[in-house]
Design an enzyme around this catalytic site. Structure first.
Site, PDB file in Angstrom:
ATOM      1  N   GLU A  39       0.814  -1.218   0.000  1.00  0.00           N
ATOM      2  CA  GLU A  39       0.000   0.000   0.000  1.00  0.00           C
ATOM      3  C   GLU A  39       0.845   1.265   0.000  1.00  0.00           C
ATOM      4  O   GLU A  39       0.503   2.252  -0.649  1.00  0.00           O
ATOM      5  CB  GLU A  39      -0.967   0.004   1.191  1.00  0.00           C
ATOM      6  N   CYS A 194     -14.452   1.308 -14.979  1.00  0.00           N
ATOM      7  CA  CYS A 194     -14.786   2.725 -14.831  1.00  0.00           C
ATOM      8  C   CYS A 194     -13.495   3.550 -14.846  1.00  0.00           C
ATOM      9  O   CYS A 194     -13.180   4.272 -13.908  1.00  0.00           O
ATOM     10  CB  CYS A 194     -15.562   2.941 -13.532  1.00  0.00           C
ATOM     11  N   CYS A 201     -18.375   1.732 -20.615  1.00  0.00           N
ATOM     12  CA  CYS A 201     -19.781   1.810 -20.213  1.00  0.00           C
ATOM     13  C   CYS A 201     -20.650   0.786 -20.944  1.00  0.00           C
ATOM     14  O   CYS A 201     -21.671   0.336 -20.424  1.00  0.00           O
ATOM     15  CB  CYS A 201     -20.316   3.220 -20.435  1.00  0.00           C
ATOM     16  N   CYS A 204     -21.209  -2.339 -18.975  1.00  0.00           N
ATOM     17  CA  CYS A 204     -20.981  -2.095 -17.537  1.00  0.00           C
ATOM     18  C   CYS A 204     -22.242  -2.493 -16.779  1.00  0.00           C
ATOM     19  O   CYS A 204     -23.341  -2.047 -17.112  1.00  0.00           O
ATOM     20  CB  CYS A 204     -20.658  -0.631 -17.280  1.00  0.00           C
ATOM     21  N   CYS A 210     -26.433   4.199 -13.618  1.00  0.00           N
ATOM     22  CA  CYS A 210     -25.319   5.139 -13.467  1.00  0.00           C
ATOM     23  C   CYS A 210     -25.754   6.529 -13.927  1.00  0.00           C
ATOM     24  O   CYS A 210     -26.073   6.742 -15.091  1.00  0.00           O
ATOM     25  CB  CYS A 210     -24.111   4.670 -14.280  1.00  0.00           C
TER      26      CYS A 210
END
Length: 352
Positions: A39, A194, A201, A204, A210
């Site tokens: 991370e 995304c 899209c 999606c 959305c």
DNA sequence: AAAGCGGGGTT
DNA sequence: AACCCAGCTTT
């Protein structure tokens, strides 16, 4: 509204189960040390760029105790080229806190994790959920984008109001039983489907509900308020060579490349020819009465950083044996350069 | 609240 | 050239 949020969470989890094939070495990892390391490396850094660094760090330092025991110089050298070097400094501080204060045992609570140097809200939530299955929602660039588009939110993400709003919303759509899997999933979804530009899209699973897609706004959200200002800087580097030894120093100023090394630097407000640099008060004071000789024509290299454009010019000089450098400089052979971390522009120059 | 911090990929 | 990336710390 609850319906819309549940639909969102279910879609993300199903997409992850059925469509997500994004593999990464730290995925499914349960060792908090390894998760933390990944991370830190991935903060503001693409997975593909951080991946080989993660592998090298794990190989060099299999446990937090190994990392804590390493020298600063060695660790910075391994971090060389990854950027945002304060991460490396904070990582070392955190490793030593864990090895010392916590006796080698990684903190097991969100608050304990968040107290570590270099660990903010995102990283703490990531570690807490991945390693300990604690219900904390991650909020990174991917999550901002997915939420802003799906819920049609045009509040700028880089404001206090935006952070508060998105933090609240991220928590509301978190999958409480499987927070780790969900957090991984929404970030993967943001990276794969995304995407910032040209999102997928078509096909999606969220498209039907959305807001951005329905209103043709995917290119307009998320919104950021600040616009980037890029300043130009002119770095004139002098490779002073005395009997085969080079002078280098560690950058300690609050500036780019803190804790990395460099050659003698004369920064000028504009591009400068050799004579300008060599007649500068800084260089004149440095040399005093000593003679010197240019031993190689100047080499120019440009580097684009996020907020600065660096125009560097490298000039090689030989100085007499009687010459002495001021405090703070090290004399090293070319062979010894590999023991120190340098900014990429200097690495590029040395490898040209 | 705003500024500052790297290097690299995509468009 | 513009934007973004598994953000955080300092001012």
């Amino acid at each position: 509204m609850t319906d819309t949020r549940n639909f969102f969470t279910d879609c993300i989890m199903t997409w992850d189960r059925v469509k997500n094939s994004r593999a990464m070495p730290w995925k499914g990892e349960k060792d908090p040390y390894r998760i933390w390391l990944s991370e830190i490396i991935l903060q503001q850094t693409r997975v593909e760029q951080g991946w080989p660094y993660y592998e090298r760090f794990i190989a060099a330092y299999p446990t937090v105790t190994h990392l804590a025991a390493a020298t600063d110089e060695e660790v910075f050298r391994l971090w060389q080229g990854l950027g945002y070097y304060a991460r490396c400094k904070n990582m070392l501080a955190a490793a030593r806190t864990i090895a010392g204060t916590h006796k080698g045992r990684f903190p097991q609570t969100y608050e304990g994790i968040a107290a570590l140097k270099g660990v903010g809200a995102y990283t703490a939530a990531a570690i807490a959920s991945f390693a300990f299955n604690l219900p904390h929602a991650v909020l990174d660039g991917n999550v901002y984008r997915v939420l802003a588009r799906y819920f049609g939110i045009d509040t700028p993400t880089d404001t206090t109001a935006g952070k508060k709003l998105f933090t609240q919303l991220a928590g509301e759509v978190l999958h409480l039983r499987q927070p780790g899997i969900y957090n991984q999933a929404i970030m993967d979804f943001g990276a794969v489907v995304c995407k910032p530009q040209q999102p997928l899209c078509q096909g999606c699973p969220l498209a039907a509900r959305c807001q951005a897609f329905q209103q043709g706004l995917t290119d307009l959200v998320p919104v950021k308020s600040k616009k980037l200002v890029i300043r130009k800087r002119y770095f004139n580097y002098l490779l002073l060579r005395k009997k085969g030894l080079l002078f280098i120093r560690k950058r300690t100023e609050k500036d780019i490349w803190e804790n990395l090394h460099e050659f003698v630097l004369i920064e000028t407000p504009a591009p400068a020819a050799d004579e300008i640099v060599l007649q500068s008060p800084l260089f004149q004071r440095l040399m005093g009465r000593h003679a010197y000789k240019i031993t190689a024509p100047a080499v120019e290299i440009k580097q684009q950083l996020t907020h600065q454009t660096i125009h560097a010019r490298f000039l090689q000089l030989s100085v007499p044996a009687a010459f002495n450098m001021p405090e703070g400089y090290l004399q090293v052979t070319e062979e010894q350069l590999k023991n120190y971390a340098f900014p990429k522009i200097i690495v590029d120059y040395l490898q040209r």
